[in-house]
Design an enzyme around this catalytic site. Structure first.
Site, PDB file in Angstrom:
ATOM      1  N   CYS A 131       4.436 -10.593  10.132  1.00  0.00           N
ATOM      2  CA  CYS A 131       2.857 -10.866  10.334  1.00  0.00           C
ATOM      3  C   CYS A 131       2.167  -9.774   9.362  1.00  0.00           C
ATOM      4  O   CYS A 131       1.872  -8.957   9.732  1.00  0.00           O
ATOM      5  CB  CYS A 131       2.787 -10.421  11.913  1.00  0.00           C
ATOM      6  SG  CYS A 131       0.814 -10.571  12.209  1.00  0.00           S
ATOM      7  N   CYS A 134      -1.208  -8.600  11.016  1.00  0.00           N
ATOM      8  CA  CYS A 134      -1.076  -7.524  12.052  1.00  0.00           C
ATOM      9  C   CYS A 134      -0.210  -6.235  11.148  1.00  0.00           C
ATOM     10  O   CYS A 134      -0.902  -4.906  11.527  1.00  0.00           O
ATOM     11  CB  CYS A 134       0.260  -7.461  13.229  1.00  0.00           C
ATOM     12  SG  CYS A 134       0.406  -9.339  13.495  1.00  0.00           S
ATOM     13  N   ASP A 135       0.397  -6.151  10.313  1.00  0.00           N
ATOM     14  CA  ASP A 135       0.996  -5.075   9.626  1.00  0.00           C
ATOM     15  C   ASP A 135       0.635  -4.762   8.353  1.00  0.00           C
ATOM     16  O   ASP A 135       1.093  -3.332   7.785  1.00  0.00           O
ATOM     17  CB  ASP A 135       2.643  -5.219   9.748  1.00  0.00           C
ATOM     18  CG  ASP A 135       3.365  -5.463  11.281  1.00  0.00           C
ATOM     19  OD1 ASP A 135       2.470  -4.894  12.166  1.00  0.00           O
ATOM     20  OD2 ASP A 135       4.163  -6.439  11.400  1.00  0.00           O
TER      21      ASP A 135
END
Ligand code: NAP
Length: 302
Positions: A131, A134-135
């Site tokens: 992701c 997200c990261d």
């Protein structure tokens, strides 16, 4: 109590089914494992959902969640383990108990596939991610690798260039399967370097990712690339293990034109079924159709 319909999965297909089912006055329960939204929450930019020229997956799903709340859709958070088919009444077995229903809509979507290379599991959460949305922030200013050549890979590679120094896209062929518009953008992006015809062989480091080893399929040559992170976008697999209806080789549920599965009263919608196109627009359409099909199925029962 016996529900009219239980919807399993709270992504675009499940929420759309929920809206249609509630508006048809069906006694409806939606069961979701963790939180509503689904895999699309991981997408930073959607440009092909009509009415939203540019929207993040998170913002779009927040709007869909607000929309279902307007119709008081009953949502329970639980892990579905099995569906017992008792004919006219089915039992959905979950980690939080059992629920009876006349019909079921499976809208469980997909999960990211693993490659199975050394280091992939060891460094998950320590440099390996599925992701970028997200990261990606954790890799600001670093060089990273991304594996895959589909839409997810290319859209997220472009996103990563906003924060990282360089993205090596490792792809097993010399041609991408991503949409042409995404390909053009990636080819023009000076921070993306394509490593064509190559397989990721291993991910290495001590505590976190430090490098990857890649092999060129045509020459057999092996190369080490120093990277601080690896993003895996090598495809998807359906979340359909708990149901015994007919599936294709990859586990996607086979459906009829009305989205019925091989088990009467059980329908499937969105990415978890065999389909030519997996988009938010198609998932939402599936949800609507599946809800109307369950309504007709119940009317036929009665
Ligand atoms: P995908 O389209 O199946 O692409 C997977 C990629 O991983 C392909 O390039 C594939 O290579 C590669 N791959 C698969 N197995 C591999 C292996 N063992 N080793 C190396 N590479 C491997 O998956 P996705 O990109 O996650 O997309 C899933 C669905 O969502 C698709 O229908 C896609 O169109 C849709 N989607 C759409 C958008 C959009 O903006 N329109 C965004 C995200 C996702 P090959 O090409 O050689 O097979």
């Amino acid at each position: 109590m016996v529900y009219d319909v239980i919807i399993i999965g709270g992504g675009p297909a499940g929420l759309s089914a929920g809206i249609y089912a509630k508006r048809a006055m069906m006694n409806t329960l939606l069961i979701e494992k963790l939180g509503v939204g689904g895999q699309i929450m991981k997408t930073h930019l959607i440009e092909n959902y009509p009415g939203f020229p540019e929207v993040s997956g998170m913002d779009l799903m927040q709007k869909m969640e607000e929309h279902v709340k307007k119709f008081d859709l009953d949502i329970k958070f639980s892990d579905v383990q099995q569906i017992k088919d008792g004919g006219d009444v089915k039992t959905v077995v979950t980690s939080e108990g059992e629920f009876e229903t006349k019909s079921v809509i499976i809208a469980t979507g997909t999960n990211p596939k693993k490659l199975g290379v050394p280091g992939e599991t060891k460094f998950t959460g320590k440099g390996v991610s599925t992701c970028a949305t997200c990261d990606g922030f954790f890799f600001t200013g670093k060089d990273v690798a991304l594996v895959g050549g589909g839409d997810s890979a290319i859209v997220e590679a472009i996103f990563l260039t906003k924060m990282v120094n360089k993205v090596y896209v490792i792809h097993r062929r010399d041609e991408l399967r991503a949409e042409k518009i995404n390909q053009e953008r990636a080819f023009k992006n000076p921070k993306i370097e394509f490593v064509w015809n190559s397989n990721l062989q291993s991910i290495e480091g001590t505590d976190t990712v430090e490098k990857i080893v890649v092999q060129n399929k045509l020459t057999g040559e092996t190369t080490e690339i120093q990277v601080g992170g690896v993003f895996m976008y090598v495809g998807i697999e359906p979340g359909t293990d708990f149901i015994d209806a007919d599936k294709d080789e990859a586990g996607f549920l086979i459906t009829g034109a009305d989205l019925s599965t091989s088990i009467p009263g059980i329908f499937a919608a969105g990415d978890c079924r065999t389909t030519l196109l997996r988009q938010v627009a198609t998932a939402v359409g599936d949800g609507a159709l599946a809800a109307v099909s369950t309504e007709r199925y119940i009317a036929h029962l009665e």
